[in-house]
Structures are given as C-alpha cells and as structure tokens.
Design a protein around this motif. Sequence first.
Motif, PDB file in Angstrom:
ATOM      1  N   LYS A 210       0.683  -1.307   0.047  1.00 34.61           N
ATOM      2  CA  LYS A 210       0.105  -0.037   0.056  1.00 34.61           C
ATOM      3  C   LYS A 210       0.970   1.226   0.018  1.00 34.61           C
ATOM      4  N   PRO A 211       0.591   2.217  -1.082  1.00 36.23           N
ATOM      5  CA  PRO A 211       1.482   3.341  -1.018  1.00 36.23           C
ATOM      6  C   PRO A 211       1.456   4.215   0.376  1.00 36.23           C
ATOM      7  N   LEU A 212       2.560   4.725   0.765  1.00 40.01           N
ATOM      8  CA  LEU A 212       2.434   5.585   2.047  1.00 40.01           C
ATOM      9  C   LEU A 212       1.882   7.029   1.687  1.00 40.01           C
ATOM     10  N   TRP A 213       2.054   7.480   0.433  1.00 40.48           N
ATOM     11  CA  TRP A 213       1.741   8.513   0.085  1.00 40.48           C
ATOM     12  C   TRP A 213       1.170   8.643  -1.297  1.00 40.48           C
ATOM     13  N   ASP A 214       0.362   9.868  -1.809  1.00 39.64           N
ATOM     14  CA  ASP A 214      -0.116   9.526  -3.079  1.00 39.64           C
ATOM     15  C   ASP A 214       0.802   9.831  -4.022  1.00 39.64           C
ATOM     16  N   MET A 215       1.354   8.940  -4.897  1.00 41.96           N
ATOM     17  CA  MET A 215       2.439   8.666  -5.977  1.00 41.96           C
ATOM     18  C   MET A 215       1.946   9.508  -7.094  1.00 41.96           C
ATOM     19  N   ASN A 216       0.787   9.973  -7.322  1.00 42.09           N
ATOM     20  CA  ASN A 216       0.549  10.748  -8.295  1.00 42.09           C
ATOM     21  C   ASN A 216       0.686  12.276  -8.241  1.00 42.09           C
ATOM     22  N   THR A 217       0.952  12.598  -7.140  1.00 44.21           N
ATOM     23  CA  THR A 217       1.367  13.983  -7.030  1.00 44.21           C
ATOM     24  C   THR A 217       2.650  14.308  -6.740  1.00 44.21           C
ATOM     25  N   PHE A 218       3.224  15.343  -7.027  1.00 46.07           N
ATOM     26  CA  PHE A 218       4.514  15.712  -6.660  1.00 46.07           C
ATOM     27  C   PHE A 218       4.755  15.594  -5.092  1.00 46.07           C
ATOM     28  N   LEU A 219       4.029  16.293  -4.388  1.00 46.67           N
ATOM     29  CA  LEU A 219       4.116  16.363  -2.829  1.00 46.67           C
ATOM     30  C   LEU A 219       4.199  14.676  -2.418  1.00 46.67           C
ATOM     31  N   GLY A 220       3.434  13.976  -2.867  1.00 49.84           N
ATOM     32  CA  GLY A 220       3.383  12.683  -2.200  1.00 49.84           C
ATOM     33  C   GLY A 220       4.753  11.971  -2.505  1.00 49.84           C
ATOM     34  N   ARG A 221       5.033  12.239  -3.959  1.00 46.67           N
ATOM     35  CA  ARG A 221       6.349  11.457  -4.360  1.00 46.67           C
ATOM     36  C   ARG A 221       7.696  11.969  -3.613  1.00 46.67           C
ATOM     37  N   PHE A 222       7.830  13.191  -3.221  1.00 44.42           N
ATOM     38  CA  PHE A 222       8.667  14.126  -2.554  1.00 44.42           C
ATOM     39  C   PHE A 222       8.684  13.511  -1.099  1.00 44.42           C
TER      40      PHE A 222
ATOM     41  N   PHE B  33      20.549  17.417   0.227  1.00 38.76           N
ATOM     42  CA  PHE B  33      19.657  16.570   1.207  1.00 38.76           C
ATOM     43  C   PHE B  33      18.042  17.129   0.803  1.00 38.76           C
ATOM     44  N   PHE B  34      17.669  18.056   0.069  1.00 40.15           N
ATOM     45  CA  PHE B  34      16.487  18.371  -0.183  1.00 40.15           C
ATOM     46  C   PHE B  34      16.290  18.113  -1.697  1.00 40.15           C
ATOM     47  N   MET B  35      17.355  18.431  -2.535  1.00 46.91           N
ATOM     48  CA  MET B  35      17.399  18.192  -4.085  1.00 46.91           C
ATOM     49  C   MET B  35      17.265  16.785  -4.482  1.00 46.91           C
ATOM     50  N   VAL B  36      17.973  15.879  -3.769  1.00 51.31           N
ATOM     51  CA  VAL B  36      17.626  14.225  -4.340  1.00 51.31           C
ATOM     52  C   VAL B  36      16.393  14.066  -4.098  1.00 51.31           C
ATOM     53  N   PRO B  37      15.545  14.212  -3.027  1.00 49.37           N
ATOM     54  CA  PRO B  37      14.147  13.625  -3.214  1.00 49.37           C
ATOM     55  C   PRO B  37      13.334  14.583  -4.107  1.00 49.37           C
ATOM     56  N   VAL B  38      13.840  15.936  -4.514  1.00 53.68           N
ATOM     57  CA  VAL B  38      12.805  16.961  -5.397  1.00 53.68           C
ATOM     58  C   VAL B  38      13.297  16.280  -6.576  1.00 53.68           C
ATOM     59  N   ALA B  39      14.343  15.999  -6.936  1.00 56.87           N
ATOM     60  CA  ALA B  39      14.588  15.568  -8.194  1.00 56.87           C
ATOM     61  C   ALA B  39      14.164  14.048  -8.451  1.00 56.87           C
ATOM     62  N   CYS B  40      14.170  13.248  -7.634  1.00 56.63           N
ATOM     63  CA  CYS B  40      13.278  11.904  -7.839  1.00 56.63           C
ATOM     64  C   CYS B  40      11.881  11.970  -8.093  1.00 56.63           C
ATOM     65  N   ALA B  41      11.296  13.055  -7.296  1.00 57.85           N
ATOM     66  CA  ALA B  41       9.847  13.193  -7.434  1.00 57.85           C
ATOM     67  C   ALA B  41       9.281  14.093  -8.570  1.00 57.85           C
ATOM     68  N   LEU B  42      10.203  14.523  -9.538  1.00 58.60           N
ATOM     69  CA  LEU B  42       9.797  15.342 -10.789  1.00 58.60           C
ATOM     70  C   LEU B  42       8.805  14.415 -11.471  1.00 58.60           C
ATOM     71  N   PHE B  43       9.124  13.270 -11.910  1.00 56.09           N
ATOM     72  CA  PHE B  43       8.414  12.348 -12.685  1.00 56.09           C
ATOM     73  C   PHE B  43       8.028  11.132 -11.829  1.00 56.09           C
ATOM     74  N   PRO B  44       6.852  10.475 -12.149  1.00 55.05           N
ATOM     75  CA  PRO B  44       6.396   9.136 -11.356  1.00 55.05           C
ATOM     76  C   PRO B  44       7.421   8.012 -11.609  1.00 55.05           C
ATOM     77  N   GLN B  45       7.667   7.302 -10.740  1.00 51.45           N
ATOM     78  CA  GLN B  45       8.662   6.186 -10.948  1.00 51.45           C
ATOM     79  C   GLN B  45       8.219   5.180 -12.008  1.00 51.45           C
ATOM     80  N   ASN B  46       6.633   4.907 -11.802  1.00 51.09           N
ATOM     81  CA  ASN B  46       6.042   4.062 -12.577  1.00 51.09           C
ATOM     82  C   ASN B  46       5.375   4.781 -13.658  1.00 51.09           C
TER      83      ASN B  46
END
Length: 326
Positions: free
Chosen positions: A11-23, A276-289
């Motif tokens: 179960k996803p811990l956050w909404d992975m369809n949004t940037f904030l959730g992915r961040f 520290f902040f840009m690694v999760p920001v960059a990973c969250a720019l686009f959905p993994q799936n």
Amino acid sequence: MGDAKNLDVDKPLWDMNTFLGRFKYYFWMTDPRTVFTSEKDLLKAKQLVLGVRANTITGPVSQQELLHARKLYESAFHPDSGELQNVFGRMSFQVPGGMIITGAMLQFYRTIPAVVFWQWVNQSFNALVNYTNRNANSPTSVKQMGIAYVSATSSALITAIGCKNFWQKRASQIMQRYVPFAAVAAANCVNIPLMRQNEIINGIEVQDENGRVVGRSRLAAIKGISQVITSRIAMCAPGMLTMPIIMEKLEKIPAFKRATATHAPFQTVMVGGFLFFMVPVACALFPQNCSMDTSTIKAWEPELYEEMLRKTEGKVPEKVYFNKGL
C-alpha cells in the motif's frame, strides 16, 4: 502489534500521483542514514517484507516494525530484480557521496589536472549510480558499460577542459566557477543514455494497469531516460549554480579569503544541504511508474501496437506503464 496477515506491505504510503506525495516518499526512502545499515539487517528487512507480502509470516508484526523494514528494503534493493544494490550506487548515498565530490569539483576548478581528476571521480561515481538504478529487465553487457563509462568520462573532460580554456581567457572569475556544472550537465546527457543503451536498442517492458506485460517499447525507454537525465541535472543544479555566487561574495571578505583551508569543507557542507532536499525533489519530478498513451505507440511503434493487439485480443489498454529507473 497486529497480525501480519492483516498488513498490506504494498500500500503506497503517500499519493504517488502528486509531486508532494512523491517528494515525501523519496525524502523518506533516500534517508542517508540507511547506508550505514548492515547487510544482515537489510536481508532481515527484505525477509520480513517478502514474508508479509506472501502471507508466510503468521506472528504479530507492528506497523512501526514493518514501516522500518519497508524503508530499508525499498532503499537498498532494486525494484525490478530484488537484488541488493551496491551501497555507493543507492539513491540514499547521493547526499554523502555527491556532497564530497561536488564540493571538491567546485573548489578545485582552477587547474587542468584538478579539473580532470575530479571529473573522472564524478563520472566513475555517476556510472555506478546509473548502472545501479537502471531498468533491470534490460541487462547491459560489460562491453556496453565500458563504452558508456569511457564516453561519458571523455565528454565530461572535453567539456570541462574546453570551458576552462575558453572561459579562462574570455570570462570573468565567477563564470570560470561554472566549469564543473557545464561538464556535469554535458556528461549526464551522454552517461545515462549510454549506460542504459540496451533499453533504447531493445526496448523495456510495458504493462497494462493489471501488471501484465504487453510488449517491449523503445519509445518508453527514451521517455524514461530523458526524464532521468532531467532529474539528475536538476538534482545538482541548485548547489552548483548557487555556490559560485556565494563563494564569490564571501571571498571578498578578507577574513574568509585568508582562511583558505576552510573553503573546501564549507562548500562541501553547503552542497550537502542542497542535496539533502534536492535528491528527493529530483526523484519526485516524474512518477517512478511512468505511463504512456498507446495512441503514441500506435503512431511511432506500429509493430509493437500490432503485438499488443494480438496479446490483448484486440483490447489494447489506453495507457501502458513502465519503470523509468532513477
């Protein structure tokens, strides 16, 4: 405590369809502290996660225990193959590894030997990260990895030395500080596609919404790799673009200018703060799936679309999904 059978490990811990959730997810998953976890504890976490998923663990498991196991498992094991990743290639190592290398590149840019050495170190690190976070369903040969490594390192060195020689004669002191960023950006555009060239040549697996593989798409590989390149450049850009300005201002202060021994540690720590902040920001720019419309595939890969028609008995899904890598 709760019965393991009642826990949903997927179960996803956050909404992975949004940037904030992915961040939020990547901020949690790329926690640099996980790199110090022993292999024994990582394998134990994997065993717990897979056991809960397969309903083979019947004893009580707390939500907190499962959450910690998921964090270790998702930070250290490849999402496609399930293999334990090299610690230096994990996204959770981007902050400690990236801050040291980037800090050194920004500090030691004045001489050609220093530029060459640190660009070589950076591209060696990038090659490992790119290989570790590739789409594991498209294996890359040792020869392909070697070509990718040499090509990316050469492109970085050519860009760095070219910019260094050109800007040293024509540009201001602050512009010369941007030589490392120009080289890193250029190398990313070469390193990642070459390291993952097998995906472009043979395509990557695309699935329907139920996870059934419906074909292999080269277009999906190109889209995923393009997004990864954008993310990697975005990851390092704030630190590498901001620190030259900061250092230019600080070096006008006599006391700071005299304390040359503190310049490299200062830049390293500052870059670490950015990463520290840009690694999760960059990973969250686009959905993994990542997803792609099948109408696009029909237009650009008609042979794949025909294959999908056969596999789905004419019921081609509107979208297909694939792991773009990191």
